[in-house]
Design an enzyme around this catalytic site. Structure first.
Site, PDB file in Angstrom:
ATOM      1  N   LYS A  51      -3.117  -6.360   6.230  1.00  0.00           N
ATOM      2  CA  LYS A  51      -3.127  -7.084   4.955  1.00  0.00           C
ATOM      3  C   LYS A  51      -1.941  -6.627   4.113  1.00  0.00           C
ATOM      4  O   LYS A  51      -1.617  -5.439   4.094  1.00  0.00           O
ATOM      5  CB  LYS A  51      -4.419  -6.778   4.183  1.00  0.00           C
ATOM      6  CG  LYS A  51      -5.688  -7.341   4.803  1.00  0.00           C
ATOM      7  CD  LYS A  51      -5.864  -8.807   4.456  1.00  0.00           C
ATOM      8  CE  LYS A  51      -7.240  -9.297   4.886  1.00  0.00           C
ATOM      9  NZ  LYS A  51      -7.429 -10.722   4.539  1.00  0.00           N
ATOM     10  N   LYS A  56      -0.173   0.312   3.669  1.00  0.00           N
ATOM     11  CA  LYS A  56      -0.515   0.698   2.297  1.00  0.00           C
ATOM     12  C   LYS A  56      -1.811   0.056   1.809  1.00  0.00           C
ATOM     13  O   LYS A  56      -2.460   0.579   0.893  1.00  0.00           O
ATOM     14  CB  LYS A  56       0.622   0.311   1.356  1.00  0.00           C
ATOM     15  CG  LYS A  56       1.916   1.089   1.555  1.00  0.00           C
ATOM     16  CD  LYS A  56       1.849   2.449   0.926  1.00  0.00           C
ATOM     17  CE  LYS A  56       3.223   3.106   0.848  1.00  0.00           C
ATOM     18  NZ  LYS A  56       3.162   4.426   0.199  1.00  0.00           N
ATOM     19  N   SER A  82       8.257   0.200  -5.371  1.00  0.00           N
ATOM     20  CA  SER A  82       9.361  -0.750  -5.186  1.00  0.00           C
ATOM     21  C   SER A  82       8.994  -1.811  -4.162  1.00  0.00           C
ATOM     22  O   SER A  82       9.831  -2.597  -3.758  1.00  0.00           O
ATOM     23  CB  SER A  82      10.623  -0.007  -4.742  1.00  0.00           C
ATOM     24  OG  SER A  82      10.358   0.696  -3.546  1.00  0.00           O
TER      25      SER A  82
END
Length: 334
Positions: A51, A56, A82
């Site tokens: 996903k 992360k 970022s």
């Protein structure tokens, strides 16, 4: 768990139960071509198919859902990123039904900014320094009473990333080593924690971009980087954090091999390109960096069955890494 002093296998198992409905159990892919090129059996954990396009999502979902469990009345969450972590936190906040603000440095690519916005988050721009990111994020948290979701230096985030190892060791139980990209150290801390308890004979090996210099710090047992910390210049834009975290670094010292594999921009660009061509998977340069390490002569010959975590697949298709690296040819892999 965010305030506890460490993370353990039980925390990672609890994280898996918390997030499993919201993340993919990613496949492990193999390639005869890359086995022949490396002279060993490589097992690629395809977090590029996760996903939001990167691993992360695991840590962000565990962190955000844990925050909501502890404080059901929380107003929202804020983070700084970022790219991949920002997208992941925005996604996790949407899953949890919370407002989300993401602080991004000026100059962040519009592709990444648009992706973060697409999950419903508000963007706030800051100066492109680690200090500005932290200060801006803290100011937003103070003003809005939002909870901070740290990209790596939080035990809930670490436990979420550790779920990669739970899956990988079920899919391939008899690995000799696992190669993991390192930036702030959240992913490798979580993976090493799980591996240490489930298969302690399996080595967890850090892979870094040229210029990070993690190895000397690991061998010294203390963080030797410049203060204040800085970002390093690398094609692996998911790995620009020079200094590992206050919470993650001691875990690395305890559980990760002291020898770190270092990859140049040319090597990672060439490996990224070759992986696209031969494995038909879109990976970003941070993942290409780990592919390059698996193909390099830095890896001890006795490690025969090696897991390779493909950390993500998010990149700007108008700025392909092998063009940025001066058209690095496949022979640059070394």
């Amino acid at each position: 768990m965010g305030t506890m002093s460490k993370v353990c296998l039980e925390d990672i198992r609890l994280a898996y139960q918390r997030i499993k409905l919201h993340v993919h159990r990613t496949p492990v892919i193999t390639s005869q071509y890359f086995n022949e090129q490396s002279g060993r059996q490589l097992f690629f954990k395809a977090e590029n198919l996760q996903k939001t396009g990167s691993f992360k999502a695991r840590g962000a979902c565990n962190c955000v859902l844990s925050i909501k469990e502890r404080n059901p009345l929380v107003s929202g969450v804020v983070t700084h990123s970022s790219g991949n972590h920002g997208q992941a936190t925005a996604y996790a906040a949407r899953v949890a039904g919370l407002a989300c603000t993401v602080v991004v440095p000026r100059g962040t690519s519009e592709v990444k900014a648009d992706a973060i916005r697409s999950y419903g988050a508000e963007l706030i721009y800051c100066e492109p320094t680690p200090l500005s990111r932290h200060e801006t994020c803290a100011a937003v948290a103070a003003e809005t009473r939002a909870a901070v979701v740290h990209p790596y230096d939080d035990y809930d985030t670490i436990a979420g990333q550790g779920t990669i190892a739970l899956e990988l060791l079920e899919q391939v139980p008899d690995l000799d080593a696992i190669l993991v990209a390192v930036s702030g150290g959240g992913m490798i801390s979580g993976i090493a924690t799980a591996v240490n308890e489930l298969r302690p004979e399996c080595k967890v090996i850090a892979v870094e971009p040229d210029g990070k210099h993690l190895g000397p710090s690991l061998r010294a047992g203390r963080r030797l980087w410049l203060d204040p910390p800085r970002f390093i210049s690398t094609l692996a834009d998911g790995c620009t954090t020079q200094q590992c975290g206050r919470l993650t670094f001691p875990i690395l010292c305890r559980l990760v091999e002291p020898t770190v594999l270092t990859v140049t921009d040319d090597q990672m660009a060439a490996a990224t390109r070759r992986f696209w061509q031969r494995a038909k998977h879109v990976i970003e340069p941070s993942a290409g960096m780990v592919v390059a390490a698996a193909l390099s002569d830095q890896l001890p010959a006795e490690l025969r069955r090696v897991g390779v975590v493909l950390c993500g697949g998010n990149l700007d298709l108008d700025r392909l890494p092998w063009l940025s690296a001066g058209g690095a040819a496949p022979h640059a892999l070394g």
